[in-house]
Design an enzyme around this catalytic site. Structure first.
Site, short mmCIF file in Angstrom:
data_model
loop_
_atom_site.label_atom_id
_atom_site.label_comp_id
_atom_site.label_asym_id
_atom_site.label_seq_id
_atom_site.Cartn_x
_atom_site.Cartn_y
_atom_site.Cartn_z
N GLY A 249 0.88 -1.17 0.00
CA GLY A 249 0.00 0.00 0.00
C GLY A 249 0.91 1.21 0.00
N ASP A 250 0.52 2.31 -0.63
CA ASP A 250 1.49 3.40 -0.86
C ASP A 250 2.09 3.95 0.43
OD1 ASP A 250 -0.92 4.78 -0.17
OD2 ASP A 250 -0.20 6.56 -1.23
N TYR B 14 -5.69 -6.45 -3.30
CA TYR B 14 -5.55 -6.24 -4.74
C TYR B 14 -4.76 -7.36 -5.38
CZ TYR B 14 -0.85 -4.10 -4.29
OH TYR B 14 0.47 -3.85 -4.03
N TYR C 177 -8.69 -4.18 -7.71
CA TYR C 177 -8.76 -3.87 -6.27
C TYR C 177 -10.09 -4.28 -5.66
CZ TYR C 177 -4.73 -0.81 -6.99
OH TYR C 177 -3.49 -0.33 -7.28
N ARG D 17 -5.45 9.05 -7.64
CA ARG D 17 -6.03 7.85 -8.25
C ARG D 17 -7.51 8.16 -8.51
NH1 ARG D 17 -1.52 7.45 -8.21
NH2 ARG D 17 -0.12 5.85 -7.41
N LYS E 265 8.31 15.16 -8.36
CA LYS E 265 8.88 13.96 -9.00
C LYS E 265 8.49 13.94 -10.48
CE LYS E 265 6.86 12.12 -5.58
NZ LYS E 265 5.98 11.17 -4.89
N GLY F 116 9.75 11.25 -12.73
CA GLY F 116 10.25 9.99 -13.29
C GLY F 116 11.70 10.11 -13.71
N ALA G 70 8.19 3.51 -6.83
CA ALA G 70 9.28 4.46 -7.10
C ALA G 70 9.05 5.74 -6.30
CB ALA G 70 9.35 4.79 -8.59
N ASP H 295 6.94 6.21 -3.74
CA ASP H 295 6.83 5.97 -2.29
C ASP H 295 8.21 5.89 -1.65
OD1 ASP H 295 4.16 5.61 -2.99
OD2 ASP H 295 4.29 3.42 -2.94
P1 ADP Z 1 5.72 8.31 -8.93
O1 ADP Z 1 5.90 6.83 -8.74
O2 ADP Z 1 5.23 9.01 -7.69
O3 ADP Z 1 4.99 8.70 -10.19
P2 ADP Z 1 8.20 8.89 -10.32
O4 ADP Z 1 7.81 7.99 -11.43
O5 ADP Z 1 8.47 10.31 -10.65
O6 ADP Z 1 7.20 8.87 -9.09
O7 ADP Z 1 9.49 8.25 -9.67
C1 ADP Z 1 10.03 8.69 -8.44
C2 ADP Z 1 11.52 8.79 -8.55
O8 ADP Z 1 12.06 7.53 -8.96
C3 ADP Z 1 12.01 9.80 -9.57
O9 ADP Z 1 12.10 11.09 -8.99
C4 ADP Z 1 13.37 9.24 -9.93
O10 ADP Z 1 14.30 9.60 -8.92
C5 ADP Z 1 13.16 7.74 -9.84
N1 ADP Z 1 12.78 7.15 -11.15
C6 ADP Z 1 11.58 6.72 -11.56
N2 ADP Z 1 11.63 6.20 -12.81
C7 ADP Z 1 12.93 6.33 -13.22
C8 ADP Z 1 13.66 5.96 -14.42
N3 ADP Z 1 13.06 5.37 -15.46
N4 ADP Z 1 14.98 6.25 -14.45
C9 ADP Z 1 15.61 6.83 -13.40
N5 ADP Z 1 14.99 7.18 -12.26
C10 ADP Z 1 13.67 6.93 -12.16
#
Ligand code: ADP
Length: 302
Positions: free
Chosen positions: A27-28, A85, A99, A166, A224, A226, A254, A256
Site C-alpha cells: 500500500g502506498d 488487490y 482492487y 487515483r 517527481k 520519473g 518508485a 513511495d
Molecule cells: P511516482 O511513482 O510518484 O509517479 P516517479 O515515477 O516520478 O514517481 O518516480 C520517483 C523517482 O524515482 C524519480 O524522482 C526518480 O528519482 C526515480 N525514477 C523513476 N523512474 C525512473 C527511471 N526510469 N529512471 C531513473 N529514475 C527513475
C-alpha cells in the site's frame, strides 16, 4: 523523532506460476513507512490504519512489526477485513491491477465511535499521508483530520504529503481537486508527482507546477518527474539530473520510496538537493527489483 504514516495497507496477490498467487502486503503509505523505518531505524515510525481481527489482518500486522514499525495505532475492528488487490501480468509482462477495497476496515479510520481519532497523533513530530489516504477515509474524517493538522502545525509538527492521485478512488475530479488542494495548503514537505498534478489541475509542465507550489508556500519538497529527475520545491527550483537507470524492472513504489529517502534526509538536516539525491538513490534501487518492497540487502548504503 517520531513519524506517523497514515493510510490503507492491503493484501497483495501477485502471480506465482500457473494458477498460483503469492500473498504479500503493500500500500502506498505502508511502502513509505517501510523505507522510512529502514532508513531511520526501528521504533521511529508508527503506522496508523484500521484492520480487521481476521488472519489476513494478522498477516498485515506481522509484516508491519517485522519492519520495526510500531503497530499500536493500528485499530482492530471486529468483523472488519483488510483491502485486497491482485496483479495480473499480460503476455508482454505488463502489469494490471484489480482492487477489492470498498469494504476495507481502513474506510472507517478516524470516524468509528470508540476508534482512534486524529488526536492520537499528538505525540508525533511528523505526519505522512497521501491523497490515497484521503480518498479512502470518510469525508467527515478528512475534515476532522485537516482541522486537527492546523493545531499540530501551530505546535511545530510537520506534515509530509504526496498527491498520489487515483481518479477511481474519488467520486469526481472536482472533489479530488478541492480536497487535495486543502491538504497541500496544510503541507510542510510536499512530494507531488508531475503526472498526478497535471491530471488533477490541468496545468501542464513542471514550471507551472513549481510556481503553484511556490505560491502555496510549502517549506520544502520535490516534484517527481520519473526519469527526468526531480525539482526542488524549497523555492530554489534546483533540478536533480538523474543518470539513466541501469535496470528498470518494476516502477511500483518508485515515488513511495523516493518520498522516504527525501523525508529521512530532510529530517537529518539535508538540503533539498541532497534530499532529492537520497530519494533518487533509494528509488533507483527499488525500480531495479520486482515488487514494492525490495530485500533489505538491496538497500543503498549511506
Ligand atoms: P511516482 O511513482 O510518484 O509517479 P516517479 O515515477 O516520478 O514517481 O518516480 C520517483 C523517482 O524515482 C524519480 O524522482 C526518480 O528519482 C526515480 N525514477 C523513476 N523512474 C525512473 C527511471 N526510469 N529512471 C531513473 N529514475 C527513475
Amino acid at each position: 523523532m517520531k513519524i506517523a504514516c497514515i493510510g490503507e495497507v492491503m493484501i497483495e496477490l501477485s502471480p506465482a506460476g500457473e494458477g498460483l498467487m503469492r500473498a504479500g502486503v503493500a500500500g502506498d503509505s505502508f511502502n513509505t513507512a517501510v523505507y522510512l523505518s529502514r532508513l531511520l531505524g526501528p521504533g521511529v515510525v508508527s503506522y496508523v490504519t484500521a484492520l480487521g481481527c481476521d488472519p489476513q489482518s494478522d498477516r498485515i500486522m506481522d509484516a508491519i512489526a517485522a519492519e520495526g514499525i510500531a503497530t499500536d495505532l493500528c485499530e482492530r475492528v471486529p468483523d472488519g477485513l483488510p483491502g485486497l488487490y491482485m496483479i495480473t501480468l499480460d503476455d508482454r509482462g505488463e502489469r494490471s491491477f484489480a482492487y477489492w477495497r470498498s469494504t476495507s476496515a481502513a474506510r472507517g479510520l478516524f470516524s468509528r465511535a470508540g476508534g482512534i481519532g486524529p488526536d492520537t497523533l499528538a505525540g508525533f513530530d511528523v505526519i505522512y499521508l497521501s491523497a490515497i489516504t484521503l480518498a479512502v477515509i470518510a469525508p467527515e474524517a478528512r475534515a476532522r483530520l485537516l482541522d486537527w493538522l492546523a493545531g499540530f502545525r501551530d505546535r511545530g509538527g510537520k506534515v509530509a504529503f504526496d498527491s498520489n492521485y487515483r481518479p477511481r478512488l474519488w467520486p469526481d475530479a472536482e472533489t479530488a481537486r478541492t480536497e487535495i488542494g486543502r491538504f497541500w495548503s496544510a503541507t510542510d514537505i510536499a512530494l507531488p508527482s508531475l503526472d498526478d498534478e497535471e491530471a488533477l489541475t490541468g496545468m501542464i509542465g513542471s514550471e507551472a507546477t513549481v510556481a503553484r507550489f511556490r505560491v502555496l508556500g510549502v517549506g520544502t519538497g520535490a516534484l517527481k518527474r520519473g526519469a527526468a529527475g526531480p525539482v526542488a520545491l524549497d523555492g530554489s527550483g534546483a533540478a536533480l539530473r538523474v543518470p539513466r537507470a541501469d535496470r528498470v524492472t518494476d516502477t511500483t513504489a518508485a515515488g513511495d520510496s523516493f518520498n522516504a529517502g527525501f523525508i529521512a534526509a530532510t529530517l537529518t538536516g539535508a538540503s533539498a538537493t541532497a534530499a532529492m539525491a537520497a530519494g533518487h538513490a533509494l528509488a533507483a534501487r527499488v525500480i531495479a527489483h520486482p515488487g514494492a518492497i525490495i530485500p533489505r540487502s538491496a538497500m543503498p548504503t549511506a
